[in-house]
Design an enzyme around this catalytic site. Structure first.
Site, PDB file in Angstrom:
ATOM      1  N   ARG A   1      -8.603  -0.719   4.676  1.00 30.70           N
ATOM      2  CA  ARG A   1      -7.845   0.143   4.190  1.00 30.70           C
ATOM      3  C   ARG A   1      -6.144  -0.573   3.830  1.00 30.70           C
ATOM      4  O   ARG A   1      -5.747  -0.189   2.502  1.00 30.70           O
ATOM      5  CB  ARG A   1      -7.381   1.311   4.894  1.00 30.70           C
TER       6      ARG A   1
ATOM      7  N   ASP B   1       4.662   0.303  11.928  1.00 32.77           N
ATOM      8  CA  ASP B   1       3.374  -0.135  11.538  1.00 32.77           C
ATOM      9  C   ASP B   1       3.251  -1.562  11.799  1.00 32.77           C
ATOM     10  O   ASP B   1       2.109  -2.128  11.397  1.00 32.77           O
ATOM     11  CB  ASP B   1       3.442  -0.037   9.802  1.00 32.77           C
TER      12      ASP B   1
ATOM     13  N   ARG C   1      -4.742  10.548   4.309  1.00 33.78           N
ATOM     14  CA  ARG C   1      -3.865  11.867   4.549  1.00 33.78           C
ATOM     15  C   ARG C   1      -2.809  11.706   3.545  1.00 33.78           C
ATOM     16  O   ARG C   1      -2.512  12.704   2.798  1.00 33.78           O
ATOM     17  CB  ARG C   1      -3.208  11.550   5.839  1.00 33.78           C
TER      18      ARG C   1
ATOM     19  N   LYS D   1       0.560  -1.349   0.053  1.00 36.84           N
ATOM     20  CA  LYS D   1      -0.010   0.131  -0.034  1.00 36.84           C
ATOM     21  C   LYS D   1       1.073   1.302   0.212  1.00 36.84           C
ATOM     22  O   LYS D   1       0.680   2.174  -0.917  1.00 36.84           O
ATOM     23  CB  LYS D   1      -0.884   0.104   1.184  1.00 36.84           C
ATOM     24  N   ASN D   2       1.888   1.189   1.068  1.00 39.97           N
ATOM     25  CA  ASN D   2       2.652   2.543   0.884  1.00 39.97           C
ATOM     26  C   ASN D   2       3.749   2.840  -0.078  1.00 39.97           C
ATOM     27  O   ASN D   2       4.413   3.643  -0.057  1.00 39.97           O
ATOM     28  CB  ASN D   2       3.322   2.298   2.461  1.00 39.97           C
TER      29      ASN D   2
ATOM     30  N   ARG E   1       0.082  14.617  13.145  1.00 39.12           N
ATOM     31  CA  ARG E   1       0.730  14.276  11.917  1.00 39.12           C
ATOM     32  C   ARG E   1       0.734  15.838  11.243  1.00 39.12           C
ATOM     33  O   ARG E   1       0.107  16.031  10.103  1.00 39.12           O
ATOM     34  CB  ARG E   1      -0.248  13.293  11.226  1.00 39.12           C
ATOM     35  N   PRO E   2       1.635  16.717  11.471  1.00 32.17           N
ATOM     36  CA  PRO E   2       1.962  18.015  10.947  1.00 32.17           C
ATOM     37  C   PRO E   2       2.365  17.689   9.528  1.00 32.17           C
ATOM     38  O   PRO E   2       3.142  16.691   9.282  1.00 32.17           O
ATOM     39  CB  PRO E   2       2.703  18.615  11.683  1.00 32.17           C
ATOM     40  N   ILE E   3       2.596  18.674   8.446  1.00 28.38           N
ATOM     41  CA  ILE E   3       3.089  18.392   7.226  1.00 28.38           C
ATOM     42  C   ILE E   3       4.077  19.854   7.225  1.00 28.38           C
ATOM     43  O   ILE E   3       4.347  20.093   5.904  1.00 28.38           O
ATOM     44  CB  ILE E   3       2.082  18.327   6.123  1.00 28.38           C
ATOM     45  N   ASP E   4       4.544  20.283   8.351  1.00 27.85           N
ATOM     46  CA  ASP E   4       5.484  21.288   7.829  1.00 27.85           C
ATOM     47  C   ASP E   4       6.619  21.111   7.529  1.00 27.85           C
ATOM     48  O   ASP E   4       7.126  21.778   6.433  1.00 27.85           O
ATOM     49  CB  ASP E   4       5.856  21.979   9.716  1.00 27.85           C
ATOM     50  N   LEU E   5       7.297  19.835   7.160  1.00 33.19           N
ATOM     51  CA  LEU E   5       8.356  19.574   6.494  1.00 33.19           C
ATOM     52  C   LEU E   5       7.913  19.625   5.028  1.00 33.19           C
ATOM     53  O   LEU E   5       8.858  19.956   4.371  1.00 33.19           O
ATOM     54  CB  LEU E   5       8.851  18.315   7.030  1.00 33.19           C
TER      55      LEU E   5
ATOM     56  N   CYS F   1      -4.845  12.332  12.462  1.00 37.30           N
ATOM     57  CA  CYS F   1      -5.678  11.183  12.420  1.00 37.30           C
ATOM     58  C   CYS F   1      -5.651  10.531  13.731  1.00 37.30           C
ATOM     59  O   CYS F   1      -5.105  10.817  14.867  1.00 37.30           O
ATOM     60  CB  CYS F   1      -5.166  10.378  11.063  1.00 37.30           C
TER      61      CYS F   1
HETATM   62  C1  EPZ Z   1       4.077   6.851   6.182  1.00 33.32           C
HETATM   63  O1  EPZ Z   1       3.503   7.924   6.924  1.00 33.32           O
HETATM   64  C2  EPZ Z   1       3.181   5.600   6.165  1.00 33.32           C
HETATM   65  N1  EPZ Z   1       2.313   6.116   5.253  1.00 33.32           N
HETATM   66  C3  EPZ Z   1       2.716   5.233   7.500  1.00 33.32           C
HETATM   67  O2  EPZ Z   1       2.053   3.943   7.423  1.00 33.32           O
HETATM   68  C4  EPZ Z   1       3.990   4.971   8.412  1.00 33.32           C
HETATM   69  O3  EPZ Z   1       3.562   4.906   9.681  1.00 33.32           O
HETATM   70  C5  EPZ Z   1       4.971   6.133   8.282  1.00 33.32           C
HETATM   71  O4  EPZ Z   1       5.473   6.583   6.960  1.00 33.32           O
HETATM   72  C6  EPZ Z   1       6.181   6.083   9.339  1.00 33.32           C
HETATM   73  O5  EPZ Z   1       6.720   4.823   8.767  1.00 33.32           O
HETATM   74  C7  EPZ Z   1       2.148   6.013   3.843  1.00 33.32           C
HETATM   75  O6  EPZ Z   1       3.417   5.544   3.344  1.00 33.32           O
HETATM   76  C8  EPZ Z   1       1.057   5.941   3.016  1.00 33.32           C
HETATM   77  P1  EPZ Z   1       6.217  10.412   8.195  1.00 33.32           P
HETATM   78  P2  EPZ Z   1       4.091   9.419   6.659  1.00 33.32           P
HETATM   79  O7  EPZ Z   1       6.074  11.607   7.602  1.00 33.32           O
HETATM   80  O8  EPZ Z   1       4.627   9.750   5.437  1.00 33.32           O
HETATM   81  C9  EPZ Z   1       6.209  13.593  11.843  1.00 33.32           C
HETATM   82  C10 EPZ Z   1       0.080   2.587   7.723  1.00 33.32           C
HETATM   83  O9  EPZ Z   1      -0.315   2.026   8.511  1.00 33.32           O
HETATM   84  N2  EPZ Z   1       6.195  14.571  10.595  1.00 33.32           N
HETATM   85  O10 EPZ Z   1       7.445   9.667   8.234  1.00 33.32           O
HETATM   86  O11 EPZ Z   1       2.703  10.302   7.116  1.00 33.32           O
HETATM   87  C11 EPZ Z   1       4.868  12.890  12.019  1.00 33.32           C
HETATM   88  O12 EPZ Z   1       3.984  13.602  12.731  1.00 33.32           O
HETATM   89  C12 EPZ Z   1       0.560   4.036   7.796  1.00 33.32           C
HETATM   90  O13 EPZ Z   1       0.116   2.078   6.497  1.00 33.32           O
HETATM   91  C13 EPZ Z   1       6.323  15.898  10.927  1.00 33.32           C
HETATM   92  O14 EPZ Z   1       6.417  16.245  12.134  1.00 33.32           O
HETATM   93  O15 EPZ Z   1       4.984   9.467   7.724  1.00 33.32           O
HETATM   94  C14 EPZ Z   1       5.290  11.526  12.577  1.00 33.32           C
HETATM   95  O16 EPZ Z   1       5.323  11.638  13.787  1.00 33.32           O
HETATM   96  C15 EPZ Z   1       0.363   4.842   9.052  1.00 33.32           C
HETATM   97  N3  EPZ Z   1       6.127  16.693   9.890  1.00 33.32           N
HETATM   98  C16 EPZ Z   1       6.805  11.284  11.884  1.00 33.32           C
HETATM   99  O17 EPZ Z   1       7.179  12.587  11.436  1.00 33.32           O
HETATM  100  C17 EPZ Z   1       6.160  16.640   8.515  1.00 33.32           C
HETATM  101  O18 EPZ Z   1       6.102  17.337   7.741  1.00 33.32           O
HETATM  102  C18 EPZ Z   1       6.827  10.200  10.722  1.00 33.32           C
HETATM  103  O19 EPZ Z   1       6.107  10.721   9.860  1.00 33.32           O
HETATM  104  C19 EPZ Z   1       5.852  15.064   8.408  1.00 33.32           C
HETATM  105  C20 EPZ Z   1       6.096  14.262   9.387  1.00 33.32           C
END
Ligand code: EPZ
Length: 417
Positions: free
Chosen positions: A397, A305, A92, A22-23, A121-125, A116
């Site tokens: 999902r 995960d 998301r 999926k990812n 889950r911010p998107i600031d980065l 969620c």
């Molecule tokens: C991906 O989510 C996966 N989703 C998630 O899988 C997985 O848990 C996660 O990576 C970590 O491995 C998909 O690939 C679709 P991140 P993503 O950005 O991209 C923080 C599942 O069960 N962060 O690496 O959203 C964030 O809040 C799902 O299949 C910021 O602070 O994960 C988190 O604490 C759930 N600012 C951490 O980083 C940002 O701009 C990791 O998030 C972005 C992230």
């Protein structure tokens, strides 16, 4: 609402072939937007998140055809750059379309993807990096309006190896002006799969799998064919299912390297594991051993995960285990449900202490997120008596026909609508 009814106690036995991840599918479907041509993506299971991404692509004008486990995506007809709010809220990771649409059309509007079940889950980065590439991003009334007169390559240092931010930058940089360097990039296998797809589409990109990715922008990408890598989290979930039921299972068509941290932790619980090419055979222990410390980390560390599934397993461990969830703030919602089955779990913020009990007893439980939901099913397979798991939509999902898959391995599980 559909729910699973599980009669626990059966040992799971058999062989299972693992389908696409999926990812990996979601960012690659987003990447097909950039070429404006036809891409053929194969090894795609029937997942609700894939349906949502398909709906989003259709809503902006793409054509999508399904043939067996393949999707044919024609993005030449895309004529909108505003993403439908209700679908973005549903999934998301549609945020990854920002980089693709900005790169191709120079504009995109998307509703702010709120938090969620597993954390804020911010998107600031994502936003900081796209701004560094020259995007102008205005936030108003819960919407992000982004535009650019042509993205520029940039040297980006990520504060955290975010998977989504790394993917968004890779897409934006693929046809940007000049070179982009992503430092402290995510190293997940899905990042490598995205690089492989982009290269077939004509992108100049290297370093995926390491913490430094370099992209030389090219004028345009082309349509291409790509087969998605196997889902390491589905494979891991099934291996935990075999372990928690004292079963015997062979998971096939996997990339063993992607599962090393999961295999290592399963061995600590006493599972016997044999690796043979792209297959793993697992024999579950008579009694699960505890894990002193299970800490989730970005790849190649132990995947967040898989945390919930291991918590379910450790509830029947022969001793006390500690889990430290370092990636997400609020990913223990399954703990309170497992306690209803007689588990002994105490959580303190990002730390959980699990004191193993001899046996779980069946109960009525509510899935609250994808992996937590899968964990409740695994606990139900091992429990004495009947377990009901509500809200199975969370599970669909990321797991294709989960109950049929488990039935095929000997589980006594049914899905009632
Ligand atoms: C991906 O989510 C996966 N989703 C998630 O899988 C997985 O848990 C996660 O990576 C970590 O491995 C998909 O690939 C679709 P991140 P993503 O950005 O991209 C923080 C599942 O069960 N962060 O690496 O959203 C964030 O809040 C799902 O299949 C910021 O602070 O994960 C988190 O604490 C759930 N600012 C951490 O980083 C940002 O701009 C990791 O998030 C972005 C992230």
């Amino acid at each position: 609402m559909a729910k699973y009814i599980i009669q626990g106690g059966n040992r799971l036995e058999g062989e299972v072939e693992i389908k696409g991840a999926k990812n990996s599918i979601l960012p690659i479907l987003a990447a097909t937007v950039i070429s404006g041509e036809v891409s053929k993506i194969s090894n795609i299971p029937q997942l609700r998140d894939v349906e949502v991404m398909t709906k989003i692509l259709l809503s902006i004008g793409a054509k999508v055809e399904k043939e067996g486990d393949q999707l044919l995506i024609d993005t030449s007809s895309i004529d909108k750059t505003q993403l439908p709010e209700e679908l973005v809220r549903e999934m998301r990771s549609s945020i990854i379309l920002m980089g693709a649409l900005l790169a191709r059309f120079g504009e995109v509007s998307v509703s702010y993807p709120g938090g969620c079940e597993i954390g804020p889950r911010p998107i600031d980065l994502h936003l900081k990096s796209l701004r560094q590439m020259g995007a102008i991003i205005e936030e108003s009334h819960g919407f992000l309006h982004c535009r650019s007169l042509g993205l520029q390559g940039a040297d980006i240092q990520l504060d955290y190896p975010s998977v989504g931010a790394t993917e968004n930058i890779m897409l934006a940089a693929s046809i940007a002006e000049g070179r982009t360097i992503i430092r402290n990039a995510a190293r997940e296998p899905e990042i490598i799969d995205l690089q492989d797809y982009l290269r077939k589409a004509g992108a100049k990109i290297k370093g995926a799998g390491t913490s430094v990715i370099t992209v030389e922008g090219v004028p345009s990408l082309k349509g291409c064919s790509h087969r998605i890598i196997p889902d390491r989290i589905v494979a891991g979930t099934l291996m935990v299912a075999a372990t928690i039921t004292k079963g015997e299972m062979v998971v096939k068509d996997i990339v063993v390297e992607h599962l090393q941290s999961t295999v290592a932790k399963l061995r600590e619980t006493g599972a016997n594991i044999f690796i043979n090419g792209n297959a793993i055979k697992l024999i579950g222990p008579e009694r699960v051993e505890p894990i002193e410390l299970l800490q989730t980390l970005p790849y190649p560390g132990f995947p967040t995960d898989m945390q919930a599934q291991f918590m379910a397993l450790l509830t029947i461990g022969n001793g006390t285990s500690i889990i430290n969830e370092t990636v997400f703030e609020n990913r223990f919602k399954h703990a309170e449900e497992l306690v209803r089955m007689g588990a002994n779990i105490k959580t303190f913020g990002k730390v959980a202490v699990i004191k193993g009990v001899k046996e779980l007893t069946g109960a009525r439980m509510y899935a609250k997120d994808l992996r937590g939901g899968a964990a409740l099913v695994l606990a139900g397979l091992a429990a004495e008596g009947i377990t009901e798991v509500e809200n199975t939509f969370h599970i669909s999902r990321g797991y294709e026909n989960f109950h049929n898959l488990l039935q095929g391995l000997g589980a006594n599980i049914s899905c009632v609508k």
